[in-house]
Structures are given as C-alpha cells and as structure tokens.
Enzyme design. Structure first.
Site, PDB file in Angstrom:
ATOM      1  CB  CYS A  34      -0.910  -0.021   1.234  1.00  0.00           C
ATOM      2  SG  CYS A  34      -1.789   1.514   1.557  1.00  0.00           S
ATOM      3  CB  CYS A  37       0.291   1.995   4.057  1.00  0.00           C
ATOM      4  SG  CYS A  37      -1.389   1.361   3.887  1.00  0.00           S
TER       5      CYS A  37
END
Length: 244
Positions: A34, A37
């Site tokens: 991700c 993230c």
C-alpha cells in the site's frame, strides 16, 4: 526511523492485551503493498513520539487477516481508535491533518507533574510510559527467587502488579534480577512496592547492558563499576514512590 513507542502487532492476543489494559489505543491497519500507507507512516510514527498517553499500534492486514476482518477493514490505511475497549472513531486514507486531529481529539489529557526536591518523589512525568510492556518475558530472570513467589508472577501481564503475587528471595536476602527489553528504552524512574515495607529491599545496585552477570560480579561492586547504588528508604517501598 520508526518510533520506539510504536508497537508492531504480531499476534491478535497482543492487541487484545493492549486494548484491555490501555485507555486509548490507535490501530494502523496497513499493507506492505500500500503506497499511501508508506506515505503516512512517518507522520504516524511522529504522533507516537508526541502523544505518549496514547498507545499506537500497527497491524499488517495480510499477516493478521482475522484481526482486519474483526474490525471490518476494507481500505488501507485505516486508523481505528479504541477507547476503554470500545471503538469510538476511525479514519480511512492517508490524511495527515485528519490523523492528527483524530489523535488530539481522543488523547487523554496528561496530568501536570509536581517537581521534587531532595530525595522526594516527583512521580512520573506526563510523557512517561510504563516499560513493563517492552519486557522480553522469555529472557526475564531472577536468581535466588523463591519458586513459589517468582519475578515472572508479577510481570507476566506486562502491567503494574495489582494482585496478590509478590517476589521473595530463597536461600538468603539477595536477589539478582535481569530485565531484558525487546527494544532500546530509557529508564527515568523505578517503583518497588510492598505492603510489608520492612521486608522490602534496602540496597539496590543497578547495571545495564550485561546479559550475563552473577552475584560475584556485583556483590562488592561500587560506582562506577555499577551504574548506580541506591539506599532505599522504607517509606519509598511502603508508598510506592518513584526512585530516580
């Protein structure tokens, strides 16, 4: 660099223990693949350094899928705030301002600490956290402990002992306690407490970074061979005062 106050959760039981014992827990549900993230990770780490009355955790959704399912996580990153064992709010997406606002909103207000003079007890500073949760329990050791009243019996839950368990010496009055941590820590104060203060320790010798040490290494040792020597007043043990 990741904050030393940021906890990577490896087992669901670890997270459950924090939720059961900490007033406010923030969970960062993230994934290695991700991009957002990774973008917000330094911000989250910075908040962990700043708000030490909050417990910051990270959960990899691919490694702990049952936890992600339990919290109905469908997008990464998702930040979930748990307060007194109950989810109170969540934030989806890498929103630095929104994340800070979320933490500020739910962070417990730190109490002002009083200043100590002489050998008095200042108590913990507002930014202090208990280091018990950073103990490496597999390496905790105490030489000359009574087999029925062990060190692990009072630290195994990684929270301050409020039960009836206590540590007692066996053959003589000396104990040699080893408390390894699972990361680098800084110790500001320690607390030793018992209702029977007359049976508490009178003299303490502190040393650091010595994984293998025996009674012969410390019995006659003085500062600076050991880091610190403390003559412990009985009232400190009776009242559980902080030793600085």
């Amino acid at each position: 660099m990741s904050s030393p106050f940021l906890r990577q959760i490896n087992k669901e039981s670890e997270l459950n223990q924090l939720i059961d014992t900490k007033p406010v827990v923030v969970i960062d549900f993230h994934a290695a693949w991700c991009g957002p993230c990774h973008t917000i990770a330094p911000i989250y780490s910075q908040l962990a350094d700043e708000f030490k009355t909050v417990t910051f955790t990270k959960v990899d959704v691919d490694k702990l899928q049952p936890v992600a399912k339990k919290f109905h996580v469908q997008a990464m990153p998702t930040f979930v705030v748990i307060k007194d064992r109950t989810e109170v709010e969540r934030l989806k997406g890498a929103d630095p301002r929104g994340l800070r606002a979320l933490v500020v909103k739910h962070a417990p207000k730190a109490e002002a600490s009083s200043e100590a003079s002489g050998s008095g007890d200042a108590g913990p500073a507002p930014s202090d956290v208990s280091l018990l949760e950073y103990l490496d329990l597999s390496q905790v050791n105490c030489l000359n402990e009574n087999s029925e009243h062990t060190l692990k019996s009072i630290v195994q839950n990684k929270v301050r002992n409020s039960g009836t368990a206590y540590l007692e010496s066996d053959a003589d009055e000396q104990l040699l306690i080893s408390l390894p941590f699972n990361q680098v820590v800084r110790i500001r104060s320690i607390v030793i407490h018992t209702k029977e203060a007359q049976k508490g320790p009178k003299d303490i010798k502190l040393d650091i970074n010595k994984p293998a040490i025996g009674f012969e290494d410390v019995e006659d040792a003085k500062e600076p061979t050991v880091v610190q020597e403390i003559a412990l007043p009985e009232d400190f043990v009776a009242e559980g005062k902080h030793i600085h």
